[in-house]
Design a protein around this motif. Structure first.
Motif, PDB file in Angstrom:
ATOM      1  N   ASN A 295       0.511 -13.581  -7.951  1.00 19.17           N
ATOM      2  CA  ASN A 295      -0.627 -13.192  -7.126  1.00 19.17           C
ATOM      3  C   ASN A 295      -0.286 -12.054  -6.175  1.00 19.17           C
ATOM      4  OD1 ASN A 295      -2.506 -14.940  -8.213  1.00 19.17           O
ATOM      5  ND2 ASN A 295      -2.090 -16.569  -6.736  1.00 19.17           N
ATOM      6  N   GLY A 296       1.000 -11.654  -6.156  1.00 17.92           N
ATOM      7  CA  GLY A 296       1.363 -10.459  -5.410  1.00 17.92           C
ATOM      8  C   GLY A 296       0.574  -9.250  -5.876  1.00 17.92           C
ATOM      9  N   ILE A 297       0.181  -9.245  -7.140  1.00 18.10           N
ATOM     10  CA  ILE A 297      -0.659  -8.153  -7.641  1.00 18.10           C
ATOM     11  C   ILE A 297      -1.970  -8.130  -6.881  1.00 18.10           C
ATOM     12  CG2 ILE A 297      -1.890  -7.252  -9.652  1.00 18.10           C
ATOM     13  CD1 ILE A 297       0.223  -8.524 -11.423  1.00 18.10           C
ATOM     14  N   MET A 298      -2.604  -9.294  -6.734  1.00 18.28           N
ATOM     15  CA  MET A 298      -3.911  -9.363  -6.089  1.00 18.28           C
ATOM     16  C   MET A 298      -3.829  -9.041  -4.600  1.00 18.28           C
ATOM     17  SD  MET A 298      -6.663 -12.491  -6.146  1.00 18.28           S
ATOM     18  CE  MET A 298      -5.483 -13.669  -5.452  1.00 18.28           C
ATOM     19  N   THR A 299      -2.882  -9.650  -3.884  1.00 20.78           N
ATOM     20  CA  THR A 299      -2.798  -9.416  -2.450  1.00 20.78           C
ATOM     21  C   THR A 299      -2.372  -7.985  -2.138  1.00 20.78           C
ATOM     22  OG1 THR A 299      -0.542 -10.311  -2.441  1.00 20.78           O
ATOM     23  CG2 THR A 299      -2.322 -11.831  -1.952  1.00 20.78           C
ATOM     24  N   GLY A 300      -1.406  -7.474  -2.907  1.00 17.00           N
ATOM     25  CA  GLY A 300      -0.976  -6.094  -2.693  1.00 17.00           C
ATOM     26  C   GLY A 300      -2.099  -5.111  -2.955  1.00 17.00           C
ATOM     27  N   MET A 301      -2.866  -5.368  -3.996  1.00 16.81           N
ATOM     28  CA  MET A 301      -3.968  -4.492  -4.363  1.00 16.81           C
ATOM     29  C   MET A 301      -5.047  -4.483  -3.273  1.00 16.81           C
ATOM     30  SD  MET A 301      -6.430  -4.731  -7.732  1.00 16.81           S
ATOM     31  CE  MET A 301      -5.092  -5.552  -8.574  1.00 16.81           C
ATOM     32  N   PHE A 302      -5.414  -5.670  -2.817  1.00 15.40           N
ATOM     33  CA  PHE A 302      -6.505  -5.759  -1.853  1.00 15.40           C
ATOM     34  C   PHE A 302      -6.121  -5.120  -0.522  1.00 15.40           C
ATOM     35  CE2 PHE A 302      -9.039  -7.891   1.424  1.00 15.40           C
ATOM     36  CZ  PHE A 302     -10.314  -7.614   0.943  1.00 15.40           C
ATOM     37  N   GLN A 303      -4.921  -5.381  -0.033  1.00  8.70           N
ATOM     38  CA  GLN A 303      -4.521  -4.812   1.253  1.00  8.70           C
ATOM     39  C   GLN A 303      -4.412  -3.299   1.193  1.00  8.70           C
ATOM     40  OE1 GLN A 303      -0.990  -6.776   2.682  1.00  8.70           O
ATOM     41  NE2 GLN A 303      -2.010  -8.739   2.981  1.00  8.70           N
ATOM     42  N   ALA A 304      -3.837  -2.776   0.106  1.00  5.63           N
ATOM     43  CA  ALA A 304      -3.711  -1.323  -0.022  1.00  5.63           C
ATOM     44  C   ALA A 304      -5.082  -0.663  -0.167  1.00  5.63           C
ATOM     45  CB  ALA A 304      -2.825  -0.972  -1.215  1.00  5.63           C
ATOM     46  N   ALA A 305      -5.967  -1.282  -0.951  1.00  4.07           N
ATOM     47  CA  ALA A 305      -7.313  -0.729  -1.130  1.00  4.07           C
ATOM     48  C   ALA A 305      -8.090  -0.790   0.174  1.00  4.07           C
ATOM     49  CB  ALA A 305      -8.045  -1.496  -2.226  1.00  4.07           C
ATOM     50  N   GLN A 306      -7.927  -1.863   0.930  1.00  7.00           N
ATOM     51  CA  GLN A 306      -8.629  -1.993   2.207  1.00  7.00           C
ATOM     52  C   GLN A 306      -8.207  -0.890   3.172  1.00  7.00           C
ATOM     53  OE1 GLN A 306      -7.668  -5.310   5.010  1.00  7.00           O
ATOM     54  NE2 GLN A 306      -9.783  -5.934   4.640  1.00  7.00           N
ATOM     55  N   ASP A 307      -6.899  -0.650   3.290  1.00  8.72           N
ATOM     56  CA  ASP A 307      -6.416   0.397   4.186  1.00  8.72           C
ATOM     57  C   ASP A 307      -6.860   1.780   3.716  1.00  8.72           C
ATOM     58  OD1 ASP A 307      -5.243  -1.316   5.963  1.00  8.72           O
ATOM     59  OD2 ASP A 307      -3.214  -1.090   5.183  1.00  8.72           O
ATOM     60  N   SER A 308      -6.867   1.992   2.405  1.00 11.36           N
ATOM     61  CA  SER A 308      -7.316   3.282   1.881  1.00 11.36           C
ATOM     62  C   SER A 308      -8.807   3.485   2.132  1.00 11.36           C
ATOM     63  CB  SER A 308      -7.024   3.371   0.374  1.00 11.36           C
ATOM     64  OG  SER A 308      -5.642   3.351   0.119  1.00 11.36           O
ATOM     65  N   HIS A 309      -9.593   2.459   1.863  1.00 11.17           N
ATOM     66  CA  HIS A 309     -11.047   2.544   2.000  1.00 11.17           C
ATOM     67  C   HIS A 309     -11.455   2.784   3.450  1.00 11.17           C
ATOM     68  CE1 HIS A 309     -15.209   1.783   0.854  1.00 11.17           C
ATOM     69  NE2 HIS A 309     -15.312   0.966   1.898  1.00 11.17           N
ATOM     70  N   ARG A 310     -10.720   2.216   4.389  1.00 10.16           N
ATOM     71  CA  ARG A 310     -11.072   2.333   5.807  1.00 10.16           C
ATOM     72  C   ARG A 310     -10.413   3.513   6.496  1.00 10.16           C
ATOM     73  NH1 ARG A 310     -11.020  -4.092   7.688  1.00 10.16           N
ATOM     74  NH2 ARG A 310     -12.472  -4.808   6.063  1.00 10.16           N
ATOM     75  N   GLY A 311      -9.674   4.325   5.744  1.00 12.07           N
ATOM     76  CA  GLY A 311      -9.080   5.529   6.302  1.00 12.07           C
ATOM     77  C   GLY A 311      -7.763   5.326   7.015  1.00 12.07           C
ATOM     78  N   VAL A 312      -7.223   4.108   6.970  1.00 12.95           N
ATOM     79  CA  VAL A 312      -5.958   3.840   7.657  1.00 12.95           C
ATOM     80  C   VAL A 312      -4.824   4.635   7.012  1.00 12.95           C
ATOM     81  CG1 VAL A 312      -4.283   2.061   8.294  1.00 12.95           C
ATOM     82  CG2 VAL A 312      -6.737   1.560   8.359  1.00 12.95           C
ATOM     83  N   MET A 313      -4.807   4.703   5.694  1.00 13.58           N
ATOM     84  CA  MET A 313      -3.763   5.449   4.996  1.00 13.58           C
ATOM     85  C   MET A 313      -3.817   6.928   5.340  1.00 13.58           C
ATOM     86  SD  MET A 313      -1.904   3.324   3.300  1.00 13.58           S
ATOM     87  CE  MET A 313      -1.836   1.790   2.374  1.00 13.58           C
ATOM     88  N   ASP A 314      -5.015   7.471   5.454  1.00 12.95           N
ATOM     89  CA  ASP A 314      -5.143   8.886   5.829  1.00 12.95           C
ATOM     90  C   ASP A 314      -4.560   9.128   7.217  1.00 12.95           C
ATOM     91  OD1 ASP A 314      -6.413   9.508   3.432  1.00 12.95           O
ATOM     92  OD2 ASP A 314      -8.408   9.107   4.245  1.00 12.95           O
ATOM     93  N   ARG A 315      -4.789   8.195   8.129  1.00 11.99           N
ATOM     94  CA  ARG A 315      -4.232   8.313   9.481  1.00 11.99           C
ATOM     95  C   ARG A 315      -2.713   8.260   9.441  1.00 11.99           C
ATOM     96  NH1 ARG A 315      -3.540  10.487  14.190  1.00 11.99           N
ATOM     97  NH2 ARG A 315      -2.824   9.033  15.810  1.00 11.99           N
ATOM     98  N   PHE A 316      -2.160   7.335   8.680  1.00 14.35           N
ATOM     99  CA  PHE A 316      -0.707   7.224   8.593  1.00 14.35           C
ATOM    100  C   PHE A 316      -0.078   8.493   8.021  1.00 14.35           C
ATOM    101  CE2 PHE A 316      -0.883   2.311   8.336  1.00 14.35           C
ATOM    102  CZ  PHE A 316      -0.743   2.220   9.714  1.00 14.35           C
ATOM    103  N   ARG A 317      -0.779   9.121   7.059  1.00 11.63           N
ATOM    104  CA  ARG A 317      -0.208  10.322   6.444  1.00 11.63           C
ATOM    105  C   ARG A 317      -0.114  11.493   7.418  1.00 11.63           C
ATOM    106  NH1 ARG A 317      -2.403   8.284   1.509  1.00 11.63           N
ATOM    107  NH2 ARG A 317      -4.500   8.939   2.120  1.00 11.63           N
ATOM    108  N   THR A 318      -0.876  11.455   8.503  1.00  8.30           N
ATOM    109  CA  THR A 318      -0.793  12.533   9.500  1.00  8.30           C
ATOM    110  C   THR A 318       0.365  12.337  10.461  1.00  8.30           C
ATOM    111  OG1 THR A 318      -2.244  11.415  11.104  1.00  8.30           O
ATOM    112  CG2 THR A 318      -3.303  12.765   9.388  1.00  8.30           C
ATOM    113  N   LEU A 319       0.987  11.153  10.438  1.00  8.58           N
ATOM    114  CA  LEU A 319       2.074  10.856  11.361  1.00  8.58           C
ATOM    115  C   LEU A 319       3.410  11.288  10.783  1.00  8.58           C
ATOM    116  CD1 LEU A 319       0.975   7.264  12.489  1.00  8.58           C
ATOM    117  CD2 LEU A 319       0.534   9.442  13.645  1.00  8.58           C
TER     118      LEU A 319
END
Length: 260
Positions: A70-94
């Motif tokens: 189930n690491g596939i499911m949890t990893g997928m959901f958390q990464a998609a959530q951060d990407s969808h909400r723009g968190v990943m974009d913010r981290f990439r500027t740091l």
């Protein structure tokens, strides 16, 4: 301290705080395997040729590995959530290591999984499962289980970064429920039709499940099985190495480029 270690530690702390602030999800993910053990162990155990307690001893390693997958499911959901909400974009500027964000997520998931394994094993002991092998073999089984969880989490992180959608990740993640059903996690594969048995025995879950049963001393390695199941420890390590070698760099590259 290296940049990756420092930044990765910061992201690990962020992920653990995120989990702490969502206790409902944490409780659900930790209690679901116990619920499945009680349900499968007493309902399926009464319908199969194995006596109830014998089936529960057979089932515990399978459910451990199914939960790790189930690491596939949890990893997928958390990464998609951060990407969808723009968190990943913010981290990439740091100014931080590009591998730190996915690495922090993977290690945090591993910590939570290790903690959640303890109550599950205690319930397993309560329903009749026992560790029949030696202490070093049992420790090796737990280490192999966590390695498999780490490998599957990288698969999920890459797919989550690829989808960038919480809805898509949720739908695709629910499909991973089929993976343990196409393995030996819940039933022996010896009586399956030839083509289905081949699929099940080349499923990574089958190799890791067989390795845990062997190391815990719960069931012998089946004869005449496909190579990963006939040599379960080597097969499990090979599957884990392959998954990490493929999906870790893919996930880091996907995060670093932002999907460009």
């Amino acid at each position: 301290m290296s940049t990756l270690a420092y930044d990765g530690g910061a992201m690990l702390g962020r992920q653990l705080r995120r989990i702490r602030h969502n206790p409902g999800l944490l409780i659900l993910t930790q209690t679901m395997p116990v619920t499945m053990l009680l349900f499968f162990g007493y309902v399926f155990g009464s319908a199969l040729a194995m006596p109830g307690e014998e089936y529960r001893a057979f089932l515990v390693p399978g459910l451990l590995v199914a939960t790790a997958a189930n690491g596939i499911m949890t990893g997928m959901f958390q990464a998609a959530q951060d990407s969808h909400r723009g968190v990943m974009d913010r981290f990439r500027t740091l100014p931080m290591s590009r591998a730190a964000v996915p690495l922090g997520q993977a290690v945090a998931d591993l910590v939570v999984t290790a903690a959640g394994t303890v109550p599950f094993l205690l319930v397993g002991l309560a329903v009749g499962w026992r560790i029949e092998g030696s202490a070093p073999e049992a420790a090796g089984a737990v280490g192999l289980l966590l390695l498999f969880r780490f490998a599957t989490t990288w698969v999920g992180i890459f797919l989550g970064l690829l989808s960038r959608s919480e809805e898509a990740a949720g739908q695709l993640g629910s499909a991973t429920f089929m993976l343990p059903l196409l393995s030996n996690a819940y039933i022996p594969t010896g009586n399956l039709p030839g083509w289905l048995r081949t699929i099940a025995e080349w499923n990574p879950i089958s190799a890791v499940t067989t390795a845990l049963r062997d190391l815990f001393g719960n069931a012998p390695v089946p004869q005449g099985a496909a190579w990963p199941v006939a040599h379960p420890v080597a097969g499990s390590l090979a599957w884990c190495a392959a998954l990490i070698a493929v999906f870790l760099p893919l996930a880091v590259r996907r995060y670093a480029t932002g999907g460009r």
